[in-house]
Scaffold this motif. Structure first.
Motif, PDB file in Angstrom:
ATOM      1  N   GLU A 172      -2.452   3.688  -8.698  1.00  0.00           N
ATOM      2  CA  GLU A 172      -1.040   3.303  -8.567  1.00  0.00           C
ATOM      3  C   GLU A 172      -0.882   2.093  -7.654  1.00  0.00           C
ATOM      4  OE1 GLU A 172       1.184   7.605  -9.324  1.00  0.00           O
ATOM      5  OE2 GLU A 172       0.592   7.034  -7.286  1.00  0.00           O
ATOM      6  N   ARG A 173      -1.717   2.008  -6.603  1.00  0.00           N
ATOM      7  CA  ARG A 173      -1.644   0.835  -5.720  1.00  0.00           C
ATOM      8  C   ARG A 173      -2.069  -0.436  -6.460  1.00  0.00           C
ATOM      9  NH1 ARG A 173      -5.213   1.451  -1.587  1.00  0.00           N
ATOM     10  NH2 ARG A 173      -5.882   3.555  -2.077  1.00  0.00           N
ATOM     11  N   MET A 206       0.970   6.709  -2.943  1.00  0.00           N
ATOM     12  CA  MET A 206       0.341   6.200  -4.168  1.00  0.00           C
ATOM     13  C   MET A 206      -1.162   6.456  -4.181  1.00  0.00           C
ATOM     14  SD  MET A 206       2.308   2.548  -4.800  1.00  0.00           S
ATOM     15  CE  MET A 206       2.741   2.136  -3.122  1.00  0.00           C
ATOM     16  N   SER A 245       0.819  -1.218   0.000  1.00  0.00           N
ATOM     17  CA  SER A 245       0.000   0.000   0.000  1.00  0.00           C
ATOM     18  C   SER A 245       0.850   1.264   0.000  1.00  0.00           C
ATOM     19  CB  SER A 245      -0.921   0.007   1.217  1.00  0.00           C
ATOM     20  OG  SER A 245      -0.157  -0.158   2.410  1.00  0.00           O
ATOM     21  N   TYR A 246       2.061   1.180   0.561  1.00  0.00           N
ATOM     22  CA  TYR A 246       2.908   2.385   0.587  1.00  0.00           C
ATOM     23  C   TYR A 246       4.379   2.097   0.271  1.00  0.00           C
ATOM     24  CZ  TYR A 246       4.427   0.955   5.297  1.00  0.00           C
ATOM     25  OH  TYR A 246       4.936   0.258   6.373  1.00  0.00           O
ATOM     26  N   ASN A 302       0.820  -1.284  -8.584  1.00  0.00           N
ATOM     27  CA  ASN A 302       1.919  -1.775  -7.744  1.00  0.00           C
ATOM     28  C   ASN A 302       1.745  -3.259  -7.429  1.00  0.00           C
ATOM     29  OD1 ASN A 302       4.361  -0.967  -6.386  1.00  0.00           O
ATOM     30  ND2 ASN A 302       3.294  -1.240  -4.436  1.00  0.00           N
ATOM     31  N   PRO A 322       6.590   1.121  -2.819  1.00  0.00           N
ATOM     32  CA  PRO A 322       6.527   0.902  -4.270  1.00  0.00           C
ATOM     33  C   PRO A 322       7.524  -0.159  -4.721  1.00  0.00           C
ATOM     34  CG  PRO A 322       7.744   2.911  -3.779  1.00  0.00           C
ATOM     35  CD  PRO A 322       7.241   2.392  -2.464  1.00  0.00           C
ATOM     36  N   ASP A 334       6.130   6.686  -2.212  1.00  0.00           N
ATOM     37  CA  ASP A 334       5.421   6.040  -1.092  1.00  0.00           C
ATOM     38  C   ASP A 334       4.052   6.692  -0.847  1.00  0.00           C
ATOM     39  OD1 ASP A 334       6.545   8.410  -0.237  1.00  0.00           O
ATOM     40  OD2 ASP A 334       7.221   7.638   1.691  1.00  0.00           O
TER      41      ASP A 334
END
Length: 521
Positions: A198-199, A194, A181-182, A202, A184, A192
């Motif tokens: 983006e999550r 996102m 979640s934070y 990722n 990357p 960090d």
């Protein structure tokens, strides 16, 4: 304890080094020299077709293993050529999938060469007898290749990693809790902080890397473990069992994240104050006057861009440099660009650290390798980034997030874009101020990173490991690690309790209804 420590320091430890090629060897070599200077005996394992690791040395003994194929510049250039072809073409889902499988195949081929080396080594009974009789105190390995972990287990001696990468990806993901979640993924290009989209990307990126490892890479090393070790061993657990992880990052540069007690941070350990330049370079640098110098290097692996794209890009870069009032020192081993200006000096090699520490250097044009980025940070020099592959975009992105770099993706590079980026980094004072602030933060440590690394290597030799710092979590099945079995058990217990409560209540209600009915009748 005092006796064993002083005895070790008197006789010195015996270290077996299992390195990687290219820039990985350049920084491992610094540790090798430092260990030698402290009185330790160092032996370096190398392939017969080694690219960078020399057979003869005044500060280590070499152990050469015969192989049919090596890891060389041609291998890197082919991979780079595929990457540029993909970036410069119109992308589609099918092309993306084909490109990913080509990259998977390339990485698989690299690890196949390492596995050949491990197999030849273990099959050579004379060599293994010699290694066993040498009574090494420790294996120091780069886990981006799997040879070190297998050899350390075979010889039953402690293992220390000089690590940024493992066969599975970025080192932290193998050893420390890594919430997606934070944190990357390297290669994602995210920070960090996102967004939801983006999550999602990722996690998909993480799944792709796991696929690459589980299908193309791990099975090659697992086959060796299955063949040569009687006890059933999981190769991933073998790597996770390393005593100390010397991590080549610094939280001045890296995004904050969870870590573990046996992870020691030595980011920038290769950095040092600059030495005077060779006379010819110093004359050239001084001739720049107040305008100063720009230096450019694409790192240890890449002296020139692939020939199918080099002519275009190098000419565009040279043309932009030619319009600058600054002098330029450019490490370039290919053909001389047609647009080269009188202000640009092409060299096959440059003393990068010494140049970055020179007061006349105004900017560094770099590919974004860990070594170069950390040296720029150490000396406070702003960066114009031309990332090529692997972690390079992410390294530069971390500097850009902190205001010390400007990134130009090479597939959109032309003279105008490059010139604008150079002008921005040179004339916006915030870039230099931010890099100098990062430099002050990096240097403000109680112990130099190299001394920190040496202390922990010697710690492992003194105590024959560091098991008290090692978590046992890596031996747990994934469902136990995430407590899914406990959650499932508690869910079943809760469901059972609710079921029996409902069943008993219904039975009581039914009995009461039956009694009322009987009374009425």
């Amino acid at each position: 304890w005092h006796h064993s420590k002083s005895s070790l320091l008197y006789r010195g430890g015996k270290v077996l080094v299992v390195p990687l090629e290219g820039s990985h060897w350049v920084n491992m070599d610094i540790l090798v020299k430092a260990l030698h200077s402290k009185g330790h005996s160092v032996s370096v394992l190398r392939a017969s077709k080694s690219w960078y690791i020399k057979e003869e040395s005044s500060y280590y003994n070499s152990i050469t293993v015969s192989v049919t194929e090596g890891f060389d510049e041609e291998f890197v250039i082919k991979a780079l050529s595929k990457l540029f072809s993909f970036l410069r073409s119109e992308t589609s889902l099918l092309k993306f999938i084909n490109f990913q499988f080509e990259m998977f195949s390339t990485m698989s081929s690299a690890h196949a060469r390492v596995c050949e080396m491990i197999t030849n080594m273990i099959e050579d009974k004379g060599l293994m007898k010699k290694l066993n009789e040498s009574q090494f105190d420790l294996v120091l390995a780069d886990p981006a290749w799997g040879a070190g972990a297998i050899l350390a287990h075979y010889l039953q001696i402690p293992l220390v990693f000089n690590v940024r990468w493992t066969t599975n990806g970025e080192g932290h993901f193998d050893i420390a809790p890594s919430p997606l979640s934070y944190i990357p993924l390297t290669g994602s290009g995210f920070s960090d902080k996102m967004t939801f989209t983006e999550r999602v990307k990722n996690i998909l990126h993480y799944s792709l890397l796991k696929l690459q490892n589980n299908v193309f890479i791990k099975p090659q090393y697992q086959a060796i473990c299955d063949k040569y070790f009687q006890t059933k061993l999981d190769f991933t657990e073998l790597q996770q069992a390393a005593d100390i992880w010397l991590m080549r990052v610094d939280f001045v540069f890296e995004f904050p994240r969870p870590t573990m007690p046996n992870v020691v941070y030595m980011g920038g350990f290769q950095c040092k104050p600059s030495n005077p330049l060779p006379q010819d370079l110093e004359v050239f640098v001084q001739s720049a006057g107040d305008h100063g110098i720009i230096i450019m290097s694409l790192g240890t692996f890449v002296g020139q861009l692939p020939k199918d794209v080099a002519a275009d890009l190098t000419d565009e870069i040279a043309a932009a440099f030619a319009e600058m009032p600054q002098k330029v020192i450019w490490r370039h081993t290919g053909d001389k660009p047609a647009t080269l200006g009188n202000n640009t000096l092409l060299v096959n090699w440059l003393p990068q650290n010494d140049l970055l520490g020179h007061p006349k250097v105004k900017a560094f044009v770099a590919h974004g390798g860990t070594n170069g980025v950390q040296e720029a940070l150490y000396h406070g020099v702003p960066v114009v980034g031309l990332p090529l592959f692997f972690d390079q975009y992410d390294n530069l992105f971390r500097l850009q997030e902190r205001g010390g770099a400007k990134i130009i993706p090479p597939h959109i590079l032309d003279k105008t874009v490059f010139l604008q980026a150079l002008q921005e980094v040179l004339h916006d004072p915030s870039y230099r101020m931010n890099m100098q602030r990062l430099s002050r933060l990096h240097k403000d440590q109680p112990m130099k990173p190299l001394d920190q690394a040496l202390f922990w290597i010697e710690f492992v030799m003194r105590h024959k490991g560091a098991a008290h710092l090692r978590t046992e979590s890596y031996k747990m099945p994934w469902y136990s690690y995430h407590s899914l079995d406990v959650i499932g058990f508690l869910a079943i217990m809760a469901f059972t309790a609710v079921f029996f409560t409902v069943f008993i209540v219904r039975c009581i209600c039914c009995r009461m209804c039956l009694k009322r009915k009987m009374k009425r009748e």
